[in-house]
Design an enzyme around this catalytic site. Structure first.
Site, PDB file in Angstrom:
ATOM      1  N   ALA A  69       0.859  -1.185   0.000  1.00  0.00           N
ATOM      2  CA  ALA A  69       0.000   0.000   0.000  1.00  0.00           C
ATOM      3  C   ALA A  69       0.897   1.236   0.000  1.00  0.00           C
ATOM      4  O   ALA A  69       2.043   1.189   0.458  1.00  0.00           O
ATOM      5  CB  ALA A  69      -0.895  -0.021   1.232  1.00  0.00           C
ATOM      6  N   GLY A 113       0.591  -5.114   0.928  1.00  0.00           N
ATOM      7  CA  GLY A 113      -0.627  -5.227   0.125  1.00  0.00           C
ATOM      8  C   GLY A 113      -0.384  -5.890  -1.220  1.00  0.00           C
ATOM      9  O   GLY A 113      -1.298  -6.494  -1.795  1.00  0.00           O
ATOM     10  N   GLU A 116      -0.569  -9.468  -0.490  1.00  0.00           N
ATOM     11  CA  GLU A 116      -1.984  -9.774  -0.210  1.00  0.00           C
ATOM     12  C   GLU A 116      -2.807  -9.811  -1.495  1.00  0.00           C
ATOM     13  O   GLU A 116      -3.695 -10.653  -1.660  1.00  0.00           O
ATOM     14  CB  GLU A 116      -2.552  -8.736   0.767  1.00  0.00           C
ATOM     15  CG  GLU A 116      -1.944  -8.883   2.164  1.00  0.00           C
ATOM     16  CD  GLU A 116      -2.272  -7.730   3.094  1.00  0.00           C
ATOM     17  OE1 GLU A 116      -2.202  -6.566   2.645  1.00  0.00           O
ATOM     18  OE2 GLU A 116      -2.604  -7.982   4.263  1.00  0.00           O
ATOM     19  N   GLU A 136       4.963  -5.024   6.999  1.00  0.00           N
ATOM     20  CA  GLU A 136       4.226  -3.949   7.693  1.00  0.00           C
ATOM     21  C   GLU A 136       4.759  -3.688   9.100  1.00  0.00           C
ATOM     22  O   GLU A 136       4.705  -2.567   9.599  1.00  0.00           O
ATOM     23  CB  GLU A 136       2.733  -4.297   7.766  1.00  0.00           C
ATOM     24  CG  GLU A 136       1.985  -4.196   6.447  1.00  0.00           C
ATOM     25  CD  GLU A 136       1.973  -5.483   5.648  1.00  0.00           C
ATOM     26  OE1 GLU A 136       2.834  -6.358   5.871  1.00  0.00           O
ATOM     27  OE2 GLU A 136       1.095  -5.604   4.759  1.00  0.00           O
TER      28      GLU A 136
HETATM   29  N1  CO8 Z   1       4.528   3.139  -0.844  1.00  0.00           N
HETATM   30  C1  CO8 Z   1       4.910   4.285  -1.436  1.00  0.00           C
HETATM   31  N2  CO8 Z   1       6.043   4.430  -2.144  1.00  0.00           N
HETATM   32  C2  CO8 Z   1       6.831   3.342  -2.258  1.00  0.00           C
HETATM   33  C3  CO8 Z   1       6.488   2.100  -1.682  1.00  0.00           C
HETATM   34  C4  CO8 Z   1       5.258   2.016  -0.946  1.00  0.00           C
HETATM   35  N3  CO8 Z   1       4.815   0.868  -0.384  1.00  0.00           N
HETATM   36  N4  CO8 Z   1       7.462   1.215  -1.965  1.00  0.00           N
HETATM   37  C5  CO8 Z   1       8.383   1.879  -2.711  1.00  0.00           C
HETATM   38  N5  CO8 Z   1       7.992   3.148  -2.886  1.00  0.00           N
HETATM   39  C6  CO8 Z   1       8.701   4.202  -3.613  1.00  0.00           C
HETATM   40  C7  CO8 Z   1       9.912   4.694  -2.833  1.00  0.00           C
HETATM   41  O1  CO8 Z   1       9.547   5.646  -1.852  1.00  0.00           O
HETATM   42  C8  CO8 Z   1      10.775   5.278  -3.941  1.00  0.00           C
HETATM   43  O2  CO8 Z   1      10.250   6.544  -4.276  1.00  0.00           O
HETATM   44  P1  CO8 Z   1      11.300   7.768  -4.590  1.00  0.00           P
HETATM   45  O3  CO8 Z   1      12.059   7.316  -5.815  1.00  0.00           O
HETATM   46  O4  CO8 Z   1      10.372   8.914  -4.862  1.00  0.00           O
HETATM   47  O5  CO8 Z   1      12.157   7.909  -3.401  1.00  0.00           O
HETATM   48  C9  CO8 Z   1      10.490   4.359  -5.121  1.00  0.00           C
HETATM   49  O6  CO8 Z   1       9.259   3.683  -4.807  1.00  0.00           O
HETATM   50  C10 CO8 Z   1      11.573   3.314  -5.304  1.00  0.00           C
HETATM   51  O7  CO8 Z   1      11.735   2.645  -4.054  1.00  0.00           O
HETATM   52  P2  CO8 Z   1      13.191   2.452  -3.374  1.00  0.00           P
HETATM   53  O8  CO8 Z   1      14.101   3.558  -3.744  1.00  0.00           O
HETATM   54  O9  CO8 Z   1      12.961   2.196  -1.913  1.00  0.00           O
HETATM   55  O10 CO8 Z   1      13.664   1.117  -4.123  1.00  0.00           O
HETATM   56  P3  CO8 Z   1      14.634  -0.014  -3.557  1.00  0.00           P
HETATM   57  O11 CO8 Z   1      14.894  -0.926  -4.704  1.00  0.00           O
HETATM   58  O12 CO8 Z   1      15.772   0.566  -2.833  1.00  0.00           O
HETATM   59  O13 CO8 Z   1      13.746  -0.815  -2.456  1.00  0.00           O
HETATM   60  C11 CO8 Z   1      11.756  -1.894  -1.628  1.00  0.00           C
HETATM   61  C12 CO8 Z   1      12.589  -1.497  -2.869  1.00  0.00           C
HETATM   62  C13 CO8 Z   1      12.514  -2.906  -0.796  1.00  0.00           C
HETATM   63  C14 CO8 Z   1      10.465  -2.527  -2.143  1.00  0.00           C
HETATM   64  C15 CO8 Z   1      11.456  -0.647  -0.777  1.00  0.00           C
HETATM   65  O14 CO8 Z   1      10.948   0.380  -1.633  1.00  0.00           O
HETATM   66  C16 CO8 Z   1      10.464  -0.874   0.306  1.00  0.00           C
HETATM   67  O15 CO8 Z   1      10.803  -1.408   1.345  1.00  0.00           O
HETATM   68  N6  CO8 Z   1       9.186  -0.443   0.106  1.00  0.00           N
HETATM   69  C17 CO8 Z   1       8.173  -0.505   1.097  1.00  0.00           C
HETATM   70  C18 CO8 Z   1       7.626  -1.905   1.238  1.00  0.00           C
HETATM   71  C19 CO8 Z   1       6.592  -1.949   2.326  1.00  0.00           C
HETATM   72  O16 CO8 Z   1       6.814  -1.620   3.466  1.00  0.00           O
HETATM   73  N7  CO8 Z   1       5.363  -2.409   1.959  1.00  0.00           N
HETATM   74  C20 CO8 Z   1       4.261  -2.485   2.861  1.00  0.00           C
HETATM   75  C21 CO8 Z   1       3.446  -1.228   2.846  1.00  0.00           C
HETATM   76  S1  CO8 Z   1       2.136  -1.219   4.048  1.00  0.00           S
HETATM   77  C22 CO8 Z   1       0.936  -2.180   3.372  1.00  0.00           C
HETATM   78  O17 CO8 Z   1       1.072  -2.701   2.297  1.00  0.00           O
HETATM   79  C23 CO8 Z   1      -0.297  -2.326   4.171  1.00  0.00           C
HETATM   80  C24 CO8 Z   1      -1.326  -3.115   3.422  1.00  0.00           C
HETATM   81  C25 CO8 Z   1      -2.688  -2.676   3.788  1.00  0.00           C
HETATM   82  C26 CO8 Z   1      -3.757  -3.217   2.944  1.00  0.00           C
HETATM   83  C27 CO8 Z   1      -3.434  -3.443   1.492  1.00  0.00           C
HETATM   84  C28 CO8 Z   1      -4.605  -3.928   0.721  1.00  0.00           C
HETATM   85  C29 CO8 Z   1      -4.277  -4.609  -0.620  1.00  0.00           C
END
Ligand code: CO8
Length: 262
Positions: A69, A113, A116, A136
């Site tokens: 998400a 998400g 999921e 999460e």
């Molecule tokens: N939300 C928003 N932006 C994101 C997300 C995210 N989940 N994941 C990545 N991005 C963005 C980054 O902020 C970055 O943006 P910018 O270039 O503007 O800085 C861009 O995508 C590229 O990401 P990274 O630079 O971090 O890329 P890396 O290759 O270094 O890392 C990762 C990739 C490991 C995937 C890393 O981006 C990461 O850890 N992302 C977050 C993953 C996460 O925590 N996911 C869980 C989110 S909470 C959730 O899903 C709750 C679910 C609730 C219900 C869902 C219903 C379907």
């Protein structure tokens, strides 16, 4: 018109068409937000209602199926906003209403998400590069769209606890061993494999596909005796279809079946 956050395409001919949905927020690694989920839900329901389509494929980019998400959208939300807007239930689980088979073709990250969403699909085909996880916990929250419920059913309590409490990712090989994904394929073959599976599915009788999907899902939701009874009733009911006659007659005549209800 709002910005397109998914791309849709119809593959194939006649009654053997596959509806393909590509999540398309590449800069945010396909982070899921309400607008994207609205578009995804609308596309799924439209394909489900289209009689020429027999199966759907959801995919993302090479780097990410979906990284979860959208954290930037959620960061400042208050409890009352999340509670009153019914976040998730209102539009994040439309996939549950889809009766036709849906394949997730996963490359790269399928996190939170995104994992999921993949788990709501009927089959997960993973590229060797795929990484699954419920991170999460690192954000001070827990999975909210079924992660704590579907993951243990798919991989068992031990691994589901491990992933949910440590937030670590598992690679495609581990996900296949654990039973989360049905096959792992080279990254450059991912869509070919998913489309081949979808084409095979499309060639079968839709009533039997729907019945098989309902029965397998029932195995997750009902006690064994209830599930067995449900399966038996569905099995009996298929003898009322022309396609059961066609399928069996074609087998006996050693010719391919030409199902009517595809
Ligand atoms: N939300 C928003 N932006 C994101 C997300 C995210 N989940 N994941 C990545 N991005 C963005 C980054 O902020 C970055 O943006 P910018 O270039 O503007 O800085 C861009 O995508 C590229 O990401 P990274 O630079 O971090 O890329 P890396 O290759 O270094 O890392 C990762 C990739 C490991 C995937 C890393 O981006 C990461 O850890 N992302 C977050 C993953 C996460 O925590 N996911 C869980 C989110 S909470 C959730 O899903 C709750 C679910 C609730 C219900 C869902 C219903 C379907």
């Amino acid at each position: 018109m709002s910005e397109p956050l998914i791309l849709t395409q119809v593959r194939g001919e006649a009654a053997l068409k596959v509806g393909v949905i590509t999540l398309h927020r590449p800069k945010q690694l396909n982070a899921l937000n309400d607008a994207l989920m609205d578009q995804l839900g609308a596309a799924l329901l439209a394909f489900d209602a289209d009689e020429s389509i027999g199966c759907m494929v959801i995919t993302g980019s090479e780097k990410a199926f979906a990284a979860g998400a959208d954290i930037s959208a959620m960061a400042k939300w208050t409890y009352m906003e999340v509670y009153k807007s019914d976040f998730i239930t209102r539009n994040w689980e439309t996939l549950k209403r889809v009766r036709k088979p849906v394949i997730a073709a996963v490359s790269g990250f399928a996190l939170g998400g995104g994992c999921e969403l993949a788990m709501m699909c009927d089959i997960i085909i993973a590229a060797e590069t795929a990484k699954f996880g419920q991170p999460e916990i690192k954000l001070g929250i827990i999975p909210g769209a079924g992660g704590t419920q579907r993951l243990p059913r798919a991989v068992g309590k031990a691994k589901a606890m491990d992933l949910s409490l440590t937030g670590r990712m598992m690679d495609a090989a581990e996900a296949e061993r654990a039973g989360l994904v049905s096959r792992v394929v080279p990254a450059d073959k991912l869509l070919d494999e998913a489309f081949a599976a979808a084409d095979a599915i499309c060639s079968y009788s839709l009533p039997s596909l729907i019945a098989a999907k309902e029965c397998v899902n029932r195995a997750y939701e009902a006690p064994l005796n209830e599930g067995l009874l449900f399966e038996r009733r569905a099995f009996h009911a298929l003898f009322a279809t022309e396609d059961q006659k066609e399928g069996m007659e074609a087998f006996l005549a050693k010719r391919p079946a030409a199902f009517k209800h595809r």
